[in-house]
Every structure is written in structure tokens, then in C-alpha cells.
Design a protein around this motif. Structure first.
Motif, PDB file in Angstrom:
ATOM      1  N   LEU A 192       0.854  -1.348   0.027  1.00  0.00           N
ATOM      2  CA  LEU A 192       0.050   0.114  -0.063  1.00  0.00           C
ATOM      3  C   LEU A 192       0.968   1.165  -0.162  1.00  0.00           C
ATOM      4  CD1 LEU A 192      -2.866  -0.894   2.364  1.00  0.00           C
ATOM      5  CD2 LEU A 192      -3.057  -0.727  -0.010  1.00  0.00           C
ATOM      6  N   SER A 193       1.991   1.269   0.544  1.00  0.00           N
ATOM      7  CA  SER A 193       2.894   2.460   0.670  1.00  0.00           C
ATOM      8  C   SER A 193       3.415   2.579  -0.828  1.00  0.00           C
ATOM      9  CB  SER A 193       4.198   2.310   1.467  1.00  0.00           C
ATOM     10  OG  SER A 193       4.951   1.127   0.861  1.00  0.00           O
ATOM     11  N   PHE A 194       3.226   1.850  -1.854  1.00  0.00           N
ATOM     12  CA  PHE A 194       3.563   2.018  -3.205  1.00  0.00           C
ATOM     13  C   PHE A 194       2.394   2.329  -4.025  1.00  0.00           C
ATOM     14  CE2 PHE A 194       7.254  -0.482  -1.510  1.00  0.00           C
ATOM     15  CZ  PHE A 194       8.183   0.361  -1.991  1.00  0.00           C
ATOM     16  N   ARG A 205      -4.786   7.987  -2.970  1.00  0.00           N
ATOM     17  CA  ARG A 205      -4.787   8.951  -1.937  1.00  0.00           C
ATOM     18  C   ARG A 205      -5.248   8.250  -0.793  1.00  0.00           C
ATOM     19  NH1 ARG A 205      -1.899  12.987   0.143  1.00  0.00           N
ATOM     20  NH2 ARG A 205      -2.885  13.708   1.918  1.00  0.00           N
ATOM     21  N   TRP A 206      -5.846   7.040  -1.047  1.00  0.00           N
ATOM     22  CA  TRP A 206      -6.529   6.373   0.010  1.00  0.00           C
ATOM     23  C   TRP A 206      -5.984   4.814   0.015  1.00  0.00           C
ATOM     24  CZ3 TRP A 206      -8.772   9.734   2.663  1.00  0.00           C
ATOM     25  CH2 TRP A 206      -9.354  10.889   2.012  1.00  0.00           C
ATOM     26  N   LEU A 207      -6.193   4.304   1.163  1.00  0.00           N
ATOM     27  CA  LEU A 207      -5.573   2.843   1.382  1.00  0.00           C
ATOM     28  C   LEU A 207      -6.466   1.993   0.744  1.00  0.00           C
ATOM     29  CD1 LEU A 207      -4.201   3.293   5.007  1.00  0.00           C
ATOM     30  CD2 LEU A 207      -3.042   3.521   2.890  1.00  0.00           C
ATOM     31  N   ILE A 208      -6.307   1.779  -0.593  1.00  0.00           N
ATOM     32  CA  ILE A 208      -6.915   0.887  -1.450  1.00  0.00           C
ATOM     33  C   ILE A 208      -5.985  -0.319  -1.944  1.00  0.00           C
ATOM     34  CG2 ILE A 208      -8.208   0.849  -3.554  1.00  0.00           C
ATOM     35  CD1 ILE A 208      -8.828   3.685  -3.394  1.00  0.00           C
ATOM     36  N   PHE A 209      -6.515  -1.608  -1.857  1.00  0.00           N
ATOM     37  CA  PHE A 209      -5.784  -2.612  -2.287  1.00  0.00           C
ATOM     38  C   PHE A 209      -6.686  -3.223  -3.226  1.00  0.00           C
ATOM     39  CE2 PHE A 209      -3.951  -6.881  -2.624  1.00  0.00           C
ATOM     40  CZ  PHE A 209      -2.749  -6.456  -2.538  1.00  0.00           C
ATOM     41  N   PRO A 210      -6.237  -3.710  -4.479  1.00  0.00           N
ATOM     42  CA  PRO A 210      -4.789  -3.563  -4.963  1.00  0.00           C
ATOM     43  C   PRO A 210      -4.764  -2.121  -5.471  1.00  0.00           C
ATOM     44  CG  PRO A 210      -6.166  -4.673  -6.639  1.00  0.00           C
ATOM     45  CD  PRO A 210      -6.915  -4.813  -5.221  1.00  0.00           C
ATOM     46  N   PRO A 211      -3.549  -1.411  -5.383  1.00  0.00           N
ATOM     47  CA  PRO A 211      -3.418  -0.123  -5.744  1.00  0.00           C
ATOM     48  C   PRO A 211      -3.828   0.049  -7.161  1.00  0.00           C
ATOM     49  CG  PRO A 211      -1.450  -0.926  -4.507  1.00  0.00           C
ATOM     50  CD  PRO A 211      -2.355  -2.158  -4.756  1.00  0.00           C
ATOM     51  N   PRO A 212      -4.185   0.973  -7.538  1.00  0.00           N
ATOM     52  CA  PRO A 212      -4.489   1.196  -9.176  1.00  0.00           C
ATOM     53  C   PRO A 212      -3.080   1.468  -9.974  1.00  0.00           C
ATOM     54  CG  PRO A 212      -5.059   3.177  -8.010  1.00  0.00           C
ATOM     55  CD  PRO A 212      -4.625   2.174  -6.871  1.00  0.00           C
TER      56      PRO A 212
END
Length: 265
Positions: free
Chosen positions: A36-38, A42-49
């Protein structure tokens, strides 16, 4: 006999599977935080876009984050030094001393490891509030020293038990004083254990948050307290970046400790 070997092999597979599941249960949340740090969201979304290093840039560009890291490092280093010095002489008294109340002293030194941290935090906060140490660097060091000292006592105590005292006695017979023999013979012989105790003491201070929340002030906040206060205000990926850096430092220090222990062995 063949049946026993088959059962033993099946038991090993079962224990291995249980151990793997336990490791996955403990490590997967950390892996998710690092991923999530990568993330670009702007929000903690998984998987990251998408993937980005933006949040690490914001972390290092924020002077408040850097100040909290430096505060934790300063407190941790002072705690490590004090813990090793006090731990060496305490372990020496426990392993070699013959005085009344030695068992009570051992229990007293190791008690912070079994007491709930909240109980320690409330007691330390009440005491330091009366003597004016709350929110000060000295107060942080003394408070964290309470939880770090047992690690030094255990590690250094085990090293002293495995050390051949006859070598120290030979140095005394050759003209050295008892203090000189300990400083020039015993301490160099157990130096890897001293380094290991320092690393564990530093990590005990570096990762501690409960006591640090009670001890924090507007001008002095440790890294974990900064993460906690930011988490309560805004769920930003910068928190994931900060947590990942904290985990990275912890892993590096634990690897160094493992190498030192292996070299000592």
C-alpha cells in the motif's frame, strides 16, 4: 518400525503446514502495508491502481516526520547504551553473586517482561508527572529503559554463564584487579552478546508506543507516536510508507543480531 517412520514423516508435514500458516497469518498484514505504501491512490486501497514512490517523497519532505524519527533514534541509542551498562552489572550480580535476595532481584529485573505495558505506562506516567520528567528526553530514556533492561539481563546473563570464569581468574592472578579483568577480559570475550543486547534494547525502545503515548509532549514525539496521531487524523498512504520504513529498520537490526549470535556461536 516402518509405520513409525511414516507417522513421523506425516507429523513433520503437518507441523510444517501449521508453521507456514502461522507465518502467513503474521506476515501478510505487513506485506499488505508495504504494498500500500507504493500505491498511487490517496486512500489505502488494495490492490493499488498504480505504483509510485510519491508517499516516500512526502515522508522525507515533511520535517515533522524526520523530527520524530530523529527523536526515536536518539532515545533508542541512549536506552541501548544505558541498558547494556546496567544489564552487564545486573547480570554479573545475578550469575555470580552470592547475596541474600538474589532471586528477588532477578524477578524484579525481569518483571517488566510479564507485566501489561498499560500498567507500566500508567505507573511511570504518574511517577514522572510528580517529579517533572514527563515529556522530557530523560523521562523517555528512563521509561523505555524499564522495558529494555530485561532483554540485556537475559542476553548478557546467558553469555556470562557460558563464559569460562577461569580465564578472568587467570588475569587476576597475573596482576590485574577484578575490575580490570572484567573490562579487559570478560567484556571483550562477550562483546557479540553486548552488541546483541544493545540491538534488542534499541528495538524495544524504537517500536514502543504505549508508554511513549503517555510520555509524549507537543515538542517531543517518537516515531510510533507520530504514526499513531497521524493515523487518527488522516488515513494517508504516508503512514504506510512510514510503517514500512520502521519495519525495514527492524528487520535489518534483527538480521545483524542473528549474524552476531551466529558468529558468537
Amino acid at each position: 518400525m516402518l509405520l513409525d517412520f511414516e507417522r513421523l514423516g506425516g507429523l513433520r508435514w503437518l507441523l510444517g503446514a501449521i508453521g507456514t500458516l502461522a507465518c502467513a497469518f503474521l506476515l501478510l498484514p505487513i506485506v499488505f502495508i508495504v504494498l500500500l505504501s507504493f500505491g498511487s491512490s490517496r486512500w489505502l486501497i488494495f490492490p493499488p491502481p498504480a505504483w509510485t514512490l510519491k508517499w516516500y517523497g512526502e515522508f522525507f519532505a515533511n520535517p515533522q516526520w524526520i523530527q520524530s524519527v530523529l527523536a526515536s533514534a536518539k532515545v533508542g541509542i541512549l536506552v541501548a547504551v544505558c541498558s547494556v551498562v546496567l544489564g552487564f552489572w545486573s547480570a554479573l550480580a545475578i550469575t555470580r553473586g552470592t547475596f541474600p535476595g538474589k532471586s528477588i532481584l532477578r524477578v524484579f529485573l525481569l518483571m517488566p517482561m510479564v507485566l501489561p505495558v498499560v500498567v507500566l505506562a500508567v505507573g511511570i506516567y504518574s511517577l514522572f508527572l510528580r517529579v517533572g520528567l514527563n515529556g522530557t528526553l530523560a523521562g523517555f530514556v528512563l521509561a523505555h529503559l524499564v522495558i529494555a533492561l530485561p532483554f540485556s539481563v537475559i542476553v548478557i546473563g546467558n553469555a556470562l554463564l557460558n563464559f569460562d570464569k577461569a580465564i578472568e581468574d587467570a588475569a587476576i592472578l597475573c596482576g590485574a584487579s577484578s575490575l580490570q579483568a572484567k573490562l579487559r577480559v570478560t567484556i571483550p570475550a562477550i562483546r557479540f552478546s553486548l552488541f546483541t543486547a544493545a540491538i534488542f534494547s534499541f528495538l524495544a525502545s524504537w517500536d514502543e508506543i504505549v508508554i511513549a503515548i503517555f510520555m509524549a509532549s507537543p515538542t517531543l514525539q517518537t516515531f510510533p507516536v507520530k504514526i499513531w496521531t497521524t493515523l487518527r487524523q488522516d488515513l494517508t498512504p504516508v503512514i504506510a510508507a512510514a510503517s514500512s520504513l520502521m519495519v525495514l529498520l527492524t528487520i535489518v537490526l534483527l538480521l545483524i543480531s542473528a549474524l552476531l549470535m551466529r558468529r558468537r556461536g
